[in-house]
Every structure is written in C-alpha cells, then in structure tokens.
Design an enzyme around this catalytic site. Structure first.
Site, mmCIF file in Angstrom:
data_model
loop_
_atom_site.group_PDB
_atom_site.id
_atom_site.type_symbol
_atom_site.label_atom_id
_atom_site.label_comp_id
_atom_site.label_asym_id
_atom_site.label_seq_id
_atom_site.Cartn_x
_atom_site.Cartn_y
_atom_site.Cartn_z
ATOM 1 N N ARG A 50 38.730 52.500 61.505
ATOM 2 C CA ARG A 50 38.689 53.729 60.739
ATOM 3 C C ARG A 50 39.938 53.923 59.895
ATOM 4 O O ARG A 50 39.856 54.342 58.744
ATOM 5 C CB ARG A 50 38.509 54.944 61.676
ATOM 6 C CG ARG A 50 37.098 55.161 62.201
ATOM 7 C CD ARG A 50 36.592 54.069 63.132
ATOM 8 N NE ARG A 50 37.430 53.944 64.332
ATOM 9 C CZ ARG A 50 37.480 52.851 65.098
ATOM 10 N NH1 ARG A 50 36.779 51.766 64.796
ATOM 11 N NH2 ARG A 50 38.248 52.819 66.174
ATOM 12 N N CYS A 84 36.917 59.835 69.229
ATOM 13 C CA CYS A 84 37.803 59.110 68.304
ATOM 14 C C CYS A 84 38.241 60.116 67.259
ATOM 15 O O CYS A 84 37.408 60.638 66.515
ATOM 16 C CB CYS A 84 37.077 57.933 67.636
ATOM 17 S SG CYS A 84 38.036 57.164 66.297
ATOM 18 N N THR A 86 40.157 59.685 64.531
ATOM 19 C CA THR A 86 40.092 59.225 63.148
ATOM 20 C C THR A 86 38.669 59.281 62.609
ATOM 21 O O THR A 86 38.450 59.550 61.419
ATOM 22 C CB THR A 86 40.654 57.799 63.024
ATOM 23 O OG1 THR A 86 41.884 57.702 63.746
ATOM 24 C CG2 THR A 86 40.930 57.446 61.567
ATOM 25 N N THR A 128 46.789 58.018 64.705
ATOM 26 C CA THR A 128 46.791 56.870 63.805
ATOM 27 C C THR A 128 47.243 57.318 62.412
ATOM 28 O O THR A 128 47.122 58.489 62.032
ATOM 29 C CB THR A 128 45.393 56.238 63.680
ATOM 30 O OG1 THR A 128 44.516 57.177 63.022
ATOM 31 C CG2 THR A 128 44.825 55.859 65.036
ATOM 32 N N LYS A 168 45.063 49.007 72.623
ATOM 33 C CA LYS A 168 43.891 48.229 72.220
ATOM 34 C C LYS A 168 43.993 46.778 72.687
ATOM 35 O O LYS A 168 42.978 46.122 72.922
ATOM 36 C CB LYS A 168 43.711 48.305 70.703
ATOM 37 C CG LYS A 168 43.323 49.713 70.230
ATOM 38 C CD LYS A 168 43.053 49.747 68.740
ATOM 39 C CE LYS A 168 42.695 51.155 68.256
ATOM 40 N NZ LYS A 168 41.471 51.693 68.863
ATOM 41 N N CYS A 198 45.112 60.924 69.211
ATOM 42 C CA CYS A 198 44.401 59.640 69.234
ATOM 43 C C CYS A 198 43.951 59.428 70.674
ATOM 44 O O CYS A 198 44.758 59.545 71.601
ATOM 45 C CB CYS A 198 45.297 58.495 68.776
ATOM 46 S SG CYS A 198 44.535 56.859 68.978
#
Length: 233
Positions: A50, A84, A86, A128, A168, A198
C-alpha cells in the site's frame, strides 16, 4: 438464529491480522467459545504494498482489496474490519464497493484519544510513510484540534519504517527495540502521546511501550473494540 458475522479483510500483513484477531477475542465479553463473535477472515498477503502505491506509483492494491470485500460481502458478513491503516487511504472506494458497513480504523483511534486525553495537543504517529502521506490521521485528529507529528523527515533512517520492515521479516524482538526507540524520539520532539498507526507496530508493542511513561493508543486494539461494540450493540 445466526449471530452477527464480522468480516476481516486481512493479510496486510499476516502478523497484523493475527494480532487483530487476538485482540478481538481479548476484548469480547465471553465466558465460553459460543459467546465469541463469529468471524470470517479473508487474508491475502499478495495484496500489493500500500505504501509503494501511495509513494512510488507502485502496483495498485485496490483490485486485490476489492476481491476481498466482495468475498466478505457474498459470505453474508454484517460488518467489515480492515486491520491495515494504510489501506484506509482507499476507505471511501472500499466502503462504496459493499452495502456492509466498514469500520474506519482512524475514527476508532480518534474516539479513544478524545476519551482518554481530550487536552492532548500533539500526538506522535508511528505509521508507514504511506499512511503519513495519505494524511488520514492528520485530517481526523485536526477536527478535535490535535496536531500529528511523525519521523518521516528522517527519510531512509526513519526507525518506524525500519521497525515495520523487521516485523514483516519476522524479527519481532529487533522490531520491538527499534519501535520503542522511535516512540522515545517522538516524545522527545514534543508528543503528548503515541499512536500505533500501523497494525504491524501494534503486533509487537505493548501499551505503553516498555520504559515509556506516556499515553499510547493501539489502532488494532481500537478497531477490535469498535467492532465488538458495533456487533454487540
């Protein structure tokens, strides 16, 4: 009668989705399995990044997210959550693609901030670069007179993005240290409190981060609580 069904558009990323489900269970008043919220999870980790789409003309994630929304809609969900932050850059498009209500993660966080710290003026956002660029937190929190600061001015040295990448990659202990230091830096810049904007940050940091004496709000937890309240009325 079937209980109300929650749909989760997940996979962005997988650890964040799992963390959201754990928080959903933790905040559901229940004494046995049968009292928890019926949930369908659509988790597609191949959804294009994203932030890349927002910042660098990367591949559009909307088609993948539309497929997930359609799946949850056709499954008969009564409410949809997207753990999420984003992805909420495209909230209006996603909400318009279904008749099912979609909970807005930023609204959920803003309601907690207003309840807990109505006099706070400056909030440090751990998100992010794409979420920061989208301005979704800045727009909502400005409505109650709050200013948002972040660490994107550090560019490639931004510890928030470094910590998110570590989550991640599965390096959770390393991510926790990096993100705790990022929270300290935001407080040093004048933040009255910290927002985990986030869900990968939410997956590794407690409230508040270890060793930090300041209020903090977790977007994943706020979303989970908002979903429980909406479904349980």
């Amino acid at each position: 009668m079937m209980s109300p069904l929650l749909g989760v558009l997940g996979g962005m990323g997988p650890a964040a989705t799992a963390d959201f489900l754990a928080k959903l269970a933790a905040h559901t008043p229940a004494t046995r399995d049968q009292e928890h919220i019926a949930t369908i999870v659509y988790s597609d980790p191949t959804t294009p990044d994203r932030s890349d789409a927002i910042l660098a003309d990367g591949e559009d994630p909307l088609p993948a997210m539309f497929r997930g929304i359609a799946f949850l809609d056709e499954a008969g969900c009564d409410l949809i959550a997207i753990p999420c932050n984003t992805a909420h850059h495209w909230y209006d498009d996603l909400a318009a693609a279904t008749t099912v209500p979609v909970v807005h993660i930023v609204d959920a966080v803003a309601a907690q901030v207003e309840r807990d710290a109505p006099d706070a003026t400056t909030l440090g956002l751990m998100a992010t670069d794409g979420t920061v660029r989208s301005g979704i937190y800045e727009k909502v929190l400005a409505q109650s007179g709050k200013r948002v600061i972040d660490l994107t001015d550090l560019g490639p040295d931004n510890p928030v993005m470094a910590g998110i990448r570590a989550v991640k990659a599965g390096s959770l202990d390393g991510a926790r240290d990096i993100l705790s230091n990022a929270a300290r830096e935001l407080l040093g810049r004048g933040a009255d409190g910290i927002i985990y904007g986030c869900t990968d940050v939410s997956a590794v940091l407690g409230l508040p981060p270890d060793g930090i004496d300041a209020p903090a709000w977790d977007a994943a937890e706020a979303l989970a609580i908002a979903c429980v309240n909406r479904i349980r009325g």
